[in-house]
Design an enzyme around this catalytic site. Structure first.
Site, PDB file in Angstrom:
ATOM      1  N   CYS A 379      61.164  50.852  86.489  1.00  0.00           N
ATOM      2  CA  CYS A 379      61.937  50.073  85.514  1.00  0.00           C
ATOM      3  C   CYS A 379      63.103  49.361  86.211  1.00  0.00           C
ATOM      4  CB  CYS A 379      62.371  50.962  84.364  1.00  0.00           C
ATOM      5  SG  CYS A 379      62.645  50.011  82.865  1.00  0.00           S
ATOM      6  N   HIS A 515      57.421  53.264  82.753  1.00  0.00           N
ATOM      7  CA  HIS A 515      57.858  54.585  83.227  1.00  0.00           C
ATOM      8  C   HIS A 515      56.659  55.530  83.381  1.00  0.00           C
ATOM      9  CE1 HIS A 515      62.285  54.201  82.671  1.00  0.00           C
ATOM     10  NE2 HIS A 515      61.917  53.254  81.827  1.00  0.00           N
ATOM     11  N   GLU A 517      56.531  58.294  84.808  1.00  0.00           N
ATOM     12  CA  GLU A 517      56.913  59.716  84.795  1.00  0.00           C
ATOM     13  C   GLU A 517      56.666  60.377  83.435  1.00  0.00           C
ATOM     14  OE1 GLU A 517      58.967  57.145  84.811  1.00  0.00           O
ATOM     15  OE2 GLU A 517      60.925  57.564  83.910  1.00  0.00           O
TER      16      GLU A 517
END
Ligand code: GLN
Length: 545
Positions: A379, A515, A517
């Protein structure tokens, strides 16, 4: 099947790990083929955690449907396969927001609006909606018993036992059993006091999870059972462990799942925890280690990068190596020597907001690019890479993002509506919900470029990844960036937004607007993180030569 509710409360102190305990129990129940979900109730007044500083509250976890939620939902998705949504987390603020909205509309027909029944009814309604269609819903109440602000939540869950029936509700309370060095003893009194506090609200716990530095022996558990009016086999010892992923096995070894299934009268197979055993095995048998630098600005509270740190560890499991994480303050990179980056096997720049530390991150991205160090930008980490590349390679000095400077000659990163004014054909993708207006949130498709490293890593042409940002790459400058050697390796489904980039001349430099993650789990990992850690291992070999 009628939905069964497990209410999880905490006592004595905060940070006992209610979220992890709830998620671990859910993992065992899921492994018994039950359809499980978890809801988190947060007692603060913010409507959601989206506006709270990560230094105060830790990371904001984003669900598939674009809700900005408490980081505990990240743990839930890492432990069970049920996807969380906006139904799985709500705050006192959001309850009041709804009730007051209805009051203004006149829905209450002249009634005086009170905590009981209006607020408690609204809480119960949200719990029931969130649990719909599931065999078991675990409901974690944030805060600690005795806090003034969690009282309406506790009253609501007390009432639920009356309404859905005691046979379909179970109260699980986490307490601290401290070890007093001077006395050489574990102390049960705080647990007794905490249960007394819960009883004063009208809740008798069925299960006690005793958090402690060492195993709570059976004589102490018997004492707790007697004083707290809980069955002895429902007093569970949860000692500190070196990995949170060991907790499902630790709870199951004490037959907590059997107790729960019997309580709810459920017939289901024994839990198959082989996937979790595999995770623990991988963790215990590494063949090497790498050190990854996370260069960010919220490093005072590592929870601000919870999902990123977990995803790195998952990638370590997939590669059978230990991942050490160095949290580096981006502002230090601005003022001190680059030596702080020199022993890293790879560099990650995570998401973030605001100008503080940005120049340090730009220096870091340049260092990674010029020295062939594996780089993963997430990001803001991608926007940083774009700015750095524009300034230092693509001949756009002073390139910047309009987040940091309102006017510059090369706004290579800008707001969607600023992009509109410059090239006239990019539209805001997600207009469906009022989420502060300009934030792009939740899971969206991304088309990967044929022949790119990203395409190779994912092994698919089309991926779904979650977003949380306002700014985008400014397409006007793309030809100049591409000409200088930057490759766009993924675009939004309408081909209008840059979602992922890489440098073909670099061994492993990948940065995404989304993102990754948020979708990494210990059992399945995430291809981007797995590829990143693999690249770190490769780089380590060349560095050591
Ligand atoms: N501040 C940047 C934006 O709003 C990046 C956000 C993030 O990293 N999550 O676009």
């Amino acid at each position: 099947m009628k939905t069964n509710y497990i209410f999880v409360t905490g006592g004595v102190v905060s940070s006992l790990g209610k979220g992890i305990a709830a998620a671990s129990l859910a993992a065992i129940l899921e492994a018994r083929c039950l359809n499980v979900t978890i809801i988190k109730l947060d007692p603060y007044i913010n409507v959601d955690p989206g506006t709270i500083s990560p230094i105060q509250h830790g990371e904001v976890f984003v669900t598939e449907d674009g809700a900005e939620t408490d980081l505990d939902l990240g743990h839930y998705e890492r432990f069970i396969r049920t996807k969380m949504s906006h139904r799985n987390n709500f705050t006192t603020g959001s309850i009041y927001y709804d009730v007051l909205h209805k009051e203004r509309r006149g829905d209450y027909l002249g009634a005086t609006i009170q905590v009981i029944p209006h607020i408690t009814n609204a809480i119960k309604k949200r719990i029931i909606e969130g649990g719909e269609g599931h065999d078991i819903v675990l409901v974690e109440i944030g805060g600690t018993v005795g806090d003034i602000e969690s009282l309406p939540f506790l009253e609501a869950i007390r009432q639920m036992a009356v309404e859905v029936g005691r046979t379909h509700t179970l109260y699980m309370h986490l307490t601290l059993v401290p070890y007093i060095d001077a006395a050489g003893e574990l102390k049960t009194k705080p647990t007794q006091h905490s249960v007394k506090e819960l009883l004063s609200i009208g809740i008798q716990p069925d299960v006690l999870i005793c958090r402690s530095y060492r195993t709570v022996p059976s004589n102490e558990r018997a004492k707790i059972a007697l004083f707290c009016n809980v069955l002895e086999n429902a007093v569970i010892s949860l000692k500190d462990v070196d990995s949170i992923y060991k907790i499902p096995a630790l709870l199951q070894s004490q037959d907590l799942d059997d107790y729960i299934c019997e309580r709810f009268n459920l017939t289901c197979p024994e839990a198959d925890l082989s996937e979790w055993e595999q995770v623990i095995y991988q963790q215990a048998n590494p063949v090497g280690e790498v050190t990854i630098g996370i260069v960010g600005k919220y490093i005072e509270l590592p929870d601000a990068y919870k999902s990123v740190m977990e995803a790195l560890k998952h990638a370590g499991l997939k590669n059978s190596i230990t991942v050490n994480i160095n949290l580096i303050n981006a502002q230090h990179v601005e003022t001190s020597s680059l030596d702080i980056l020199k022993d890293l096997d790879a560099i990650l720049i995570p998401g973030g907001f605001g100008y503080r530390g940005v120049e340090g991150k730009i220096i870091t991205a340049q260092y990674a690019r010029e020295n062939n160090i594996p780089y993963l930008g997430i990001c803001l980490g991608m926007q940083i890479a774009i700015i750095e590349f524009a300034r230092n390679v693509a001949d756009m000095p002073e390139a910047n993002s309009t987040e940091f400077i309102s006017y510059c000659k090369y706004p290579v990163v800008a707001l969607i509506n600023e992009l509109c004014t410059t090239n006239g054909n990019v539209k805001l993708l997600s207009k469906t919900r009022n989420l502060g207006g300009t934030m792009r949130l939740g899971s969206q498709p991304c088309k990967l470029t044929y022949g790119s490293l990203a395409r190779k890593i994912y092994g698919h042409d089309l991926i779904m990844e979650r977003h949380r940002h306002r700014y985008e790459v400014n397409n006007i400058f793309l030809p100049q960036l591409e000409e200088a050697g930057l490759r766009v390796s993924g675009l939004s489904s309408d081909n209008k937004l840059v979602e992922i980039i890489e440098y073909p001349d670099h061994p492993w430099f990948v940065a995404s607007q989304f993102h990754p993650e948020f979708t990494s789990t210990p059992r399945d990992g995430h291809p981007l993180f797995t590829g990143f850690i693999k690249a770190a291992m490769e780089y380590q070999k060349t560095r050591k030569k």
